[in-house]
Design an enzyme around this catalytic site. Structure first.
Site, mmCIF file in Angstrom:
data_model
loop_
_atom_site.group_PDB
_atom_site.id
_atom_site.type_symbol
_atom_site.label_atom_id
_atom_site.label_comp_id
_atom_site.label_asym_id
_atom_site.label_seq_id
_atom_site.Cartn_x
_atom_site.Cartn_y
_atom_site.Cartn_z
ATOM 1 C CG HIS A 244 -2.059 0.928 1.148
ATOM 2 N ND1 HIS A 244 -1.899 2.284 1.227
ATOM 3 C CD2 HIS A 244 -3.382 0.706 0.961
ATOM 4 C CE1 HIS A 244 -3.098 2.860 1.108
ATOM 5 N NE2 HIS A 244 -4.009 1.921 0.939
ATOM 6 N NE ARG B 106 -3.033 6.702 -2.412
ATOM 7 C CZ ARG B 106 -3.303 5.677 -3.187
ATOM 8 N NH1 ARG B 106 -3.188 5.765 -4.496
ATOM 9 N NH2 ARG B 106 -3.706 4.535 -2.667
#
Lengths: 240, 577
Positions: free
Chosen positions: B240, B261
């Site tokens: 990740h 994000r």
């Protein structure tokens, strides 16, 4: 590893093999930046004392496995930073629960009381297969959901149960976490259960045993206010 | 000799209590309430595992403008065509029903849109906003409600009871139970079951930085491998991009969720550049996890990382109010270690997050081993070479449910078979061997914690985000040496609540998962999804549209991917061929 400093911690130990005595043991922990009490316990286990016992899982304040009494107050060991604690840092197991070993307590009494309020949601018989069927349509910010949404994030860590003086003197008292769950599920507009759950929480050991001390609110690591749920149940704010 | 264990007979034995384990338990029970169902979990039931840690949400094509076909396409493109397409189809076609089930039967309540319907948010690598969530701590709500439902059913729980081995029947043709260990008392249980559901969660904790909960140590992979199962895609380890960097704390590696994000947060290097412009100028920070994580890693390796060895995640331009309203859990997590997510950049590192590989299953969670079902992260094939954010919890819940239903079905026909006690005795002897051996210091030898640290360093440096043959060979050598060392490691003699002993067992399992990962990584001489080879930097569909399989006692072998619904270059095809 960045240069650390030494932090003294004192751990309340209990060894079932050693005649059941509970002793304080002190350790000097090599404390790096941002280390939590849980990190300190791991440091002891890995460097000083391979017999130390404690419980852990997520290390990020989400699972509620590592609740204990730190400097006299309940909290999650993973969420209390050494830097912000007065040294020597004292660490004890949760109160009002049997100790298995050291900081490891038997949570069964806590979960038996949780179970006693029928903590499970009971749904209406809606179709789950029909793609056109929509789960309950409830506008964001709906007043009925507002309090429930705030109170539903309980991670069942046992901190409130340990901090509650009524739990410690009234053995049948269900305690803050169980009663909070009873409120959130009963106040869920979608729940199809009858009044039995409400009868249970207003009976002996239920909401009227609470003396509104409020320790549960103070120690909750995720910002739930069990006392508010108890007060709402007492006022009969949930109708069936 | 009197047995060193108590015995337990049940119909369905479920190992693990995350989303997959509890969905299996509840659905097996609801299919046939007379079944004797046992859930055994290494941690506290409902608390341990990673479903609870899941932040962002759950992908399901609920909106009329979306479709399972579209979700399927995103999943296969994200997985770079390595997915088992029938498993991926089972995932996307089952997800909407599972969301409805979670809401109407289990009591989960997801966030709503202003019109009162379920809200779905944007996640990386997806062509539609389809991620269902509750705030930014979705897993807590799902796990708490699943756990509540256990109390409505007669399901036996064995908290803090890990499995140490799957057990076959005496002819060895099927799985007939497992040897369990109650960690608090040190007592063993020989559990006989007509169906065993393996749902312990993978958990790449063999890396320096990793996201999963601490008790997840590849136990399911190790047990399945020892029991003769076929594991696939083990080279496919997802990193990740945004693991929190938290000094010397174990909190390091914990994920700051993808929705940041998705909502427009930037990634910056130490010079303040949005470095994604160099790697994926079109999608920037919303590129898939493999791309973003690798870009961060390359920035750090190129000397453009921060002093703490990471990059920066900056959400401050989104407005403090927006960040605090939409990501309160993430903001709290950052504040705990002194960062202000709403107003300033936060240091992050790529973190080992999810193992796409695992035991080969069919869409009903069956394995090649009769009696053994596998669901969740322990299974392989659903996600191919890279998992989309939001597909992990979907996998756990969809396949957990399917495993429960299959288990109930199996019990209707499967007879009773007793586990082979010789196999159980061997497993018991192996598990108890460390007890009473001296625990040496970390500096002086075969200390389990030192062995774990050495493994994590090796995996991080040589089997991490960018790999090459010399590094992988050295990693395998190191793993071999660590296997030797762990076989000599000791633990205090008293088996009760003996964390050091549990650590020895954990590291044994981590080493199995690590070896499988490094071996497959060496085998695949191309770059695809999460697997990047410095010495083979291109994706090679002509040669490598294959899954790499491994099983005990044989060399790894390739099998072609069945492109039954979608092939590279296809514009539309999804219906089964």
């Amino acid at each position: 590893m960045p240069a650390g400093r030494t932090v003294s911690i004192r751990v309340r130990r209990f060894d079932p093999a050693a005649g059941g005595r509970r002793l304080w043991q002190a350790y000097d922990v090599d404390a790096g930046p941002m280390m939590s009490v849980l990190d300190a316990l791991f440091w002891v286990l890995e460097n000083e004392d391979p017999t130390l016992a404690f419980r852990y899982s997520c290390r990020a304040g989400m699972c509620g496995s590592c609740a204990m009494v730190i400097n006299g107050r309940e909290g999650l060991a993973c969420a209390r930073r050494l830097e912000r604690l007065r040294a020597p840092v004292t660490v004890e197991p949760l109160r009002s629960l049997p100790v298995i070993k050291d900081l490891l307590v038997d949570l069964r009494p806590f979960f038996e009381k949780y179970r006693a309020v029928d903590p499970f949601y009971i749904g209406q018989a809606a179709s789950v297969f029909d793609p056109a069927s929509e789960p309950a349509v409830l506008p964001r910010g709906d007043a009925a959901r507002e309090i429930v949404d705030r109170q539903i994030d309980c991670i069942a860590c046992g901190a409130c149960y340990s901090a509650c003086p009524i739990v410690s003197i009234v053995p049948e008292f269900l305690g803050p976490a169980a009663l909070n769950r009873a409120y959130t599920v009963a106040a869920d507009a979608r729940d199809a259960a009858g009044v039995e759950r409400l009868h249970r929480v207003t009976a002996d050991g239920g909401v009227f045993a609470c003396h509104s001390v409020g320790n549960c609110v103070t120690v909750c690591p995720v910002g739930v206010d069990p006392l508010l749920s108890i007060q709402l149940l007492r006022k009969g704010a949930v109708h069936r | 000799m009197t047995s060193p264990w108590e015995t337990l007979r049940c119909d369905v034995l479920i190992l693990g209590s995350g989303g997959a384990g509890l969905m299996a338990a509840l659905h097996a029970y609801d299919a046939e309430p007379r079944l004797r169902i046992v859930v055994a979990s290494k941690g506290l039931i409902g608390k341990s595992g990673c479903t609870r840690l899941m932040q962002g949400g759950f992908n399901a094509a609920l909106d009329p403008g979306d479709s399972p076909e579209r979700h399927f396409r995103d999943t296969i493109l994200g997985g770079q065509f390595l997915n088992d397409q029938e498993l991926a189809w089972a995932l996307v076609s089952g997800a909407p029903e599972v969301i409805r089930r979670l809401e109407t039967r289990i009591g989960v309540f997801f966030d709503r849109r202003p019109d009162g319907r379920i809200h779905q948010k944007a996640f990386a690598g997806q062509s539609f906003d389809r991620t269902v969530h509750r705030g930014d701590l979705t897993g807590i709500e799902i796990m708490s409600r699943l756990h509540d439902q256990l109390f409505a059913r007669d399901i036996r729980r064995l908290d803090e009871t890990r499995a140490v081995a799957l057990l076959h029947d005496r002819p060895g043709g099927r799985v007939a139970g497992a040897l369990l260990l109650r960690q608090a008392t040190g007592e063993f249980i020989l559990a006989q079951a007509r169906a065993v559901v393996l749902a312990t969660g993978g958990g790449p904790r063999m890396y320096t930085f990793s996201a999963p909960s601490l008790e997840k140590t590849g136990d399911g992979y190790a047990m399945a491998y020892r029991a003769g199962c076929d594991l696939m895609d083990m080279e496919m380890m997802q990193f990740h991009p945004t693991g929190l960097l938290a000094g010397a704390s174990r909190l390091s590696g914990m994920v700051l969720e993808e929705g940041l994000r998705g909502a427009g947060a930037h990634l910056l290097n130490a010079q303040g550049e949005r470095f994604m412009a160099r790697y994926d100028p079109e999608r920037m920070e919303r590129a898939t996890r493999d791309v973003v994580a690798r870009a961060s890693y390359l920035e750090i390796m190129a000397g453009r990382g921060t002093a703490a060895g990471g990059v920066l995640l900056d959400a401050s331009h989104l407005g403090a109010g927006f960040v605090l309203d939409n990501f309160p859990g993430m903001a709290r997590r950052c504040a705990e270690v002194g960062y202000d997510l709403a107003r300033a950049p936060v240091p992050v590192t790529p973190t080992a997050h999810f193992h796409m590989g695992g035991v080969r299953i069919d869409p009903d969670c069956r394995t090649a081993m009769p009696g053994l079902l596998v669901a969740g992260e322990d299974a392989g094939g659903v996600h191919g070479a890279n998992r989309l954010g939001g597909n992990g919890v979907a996998e756990s819940c969809v396949f957990g449910m399917r495993a429960g239903l299959t288990a109930a079905e199996l019990c209707a026909s499967a007879g009773e078979a007793a586990p082979d006690t010789a196999e159980a005795e061997a497993a018991y002897r192996a598990a108890t061997a460390p007890l009473g051996r001296p625990v040496v210091s970390r500096e002086s030898g075969d200390n389990p914690f030192a062995i774990r640290d050495a493994l994590q360093r090796t995996m991080w440096e040589r089997v991490g985000l960018v790999r090459d043959d010399p590094g992988l060979r050295r990693a395998l050598d190191t793993i071999g040496a660590l296997e030797e060392r762990i076989s000599r490691a000791g633990a205090p003699a008293d088996p009760r609540a003996n964390l050091t002993w549990q650590q020895v067992l954990d590291v044994q399992n981590l080493l199995v998962a690590a070896r499988l990962t490094a071996t497959a990584a060496r085998y695949r001489t191309e770059t695809r999804g999460s697997h990047a080879r410095r010495d083979y930097p291109a994706r090679d569909d002509a040669r490598w549209l294959v899954n790499i399989h491994q099983a005990a006692g044989r060399e790894p072998w390739p099998e072609p991917v069945r492109l039954s619904r979608l092939a590279p270059g296809d514009a539309e095809r999804v219906a089964p061929a």
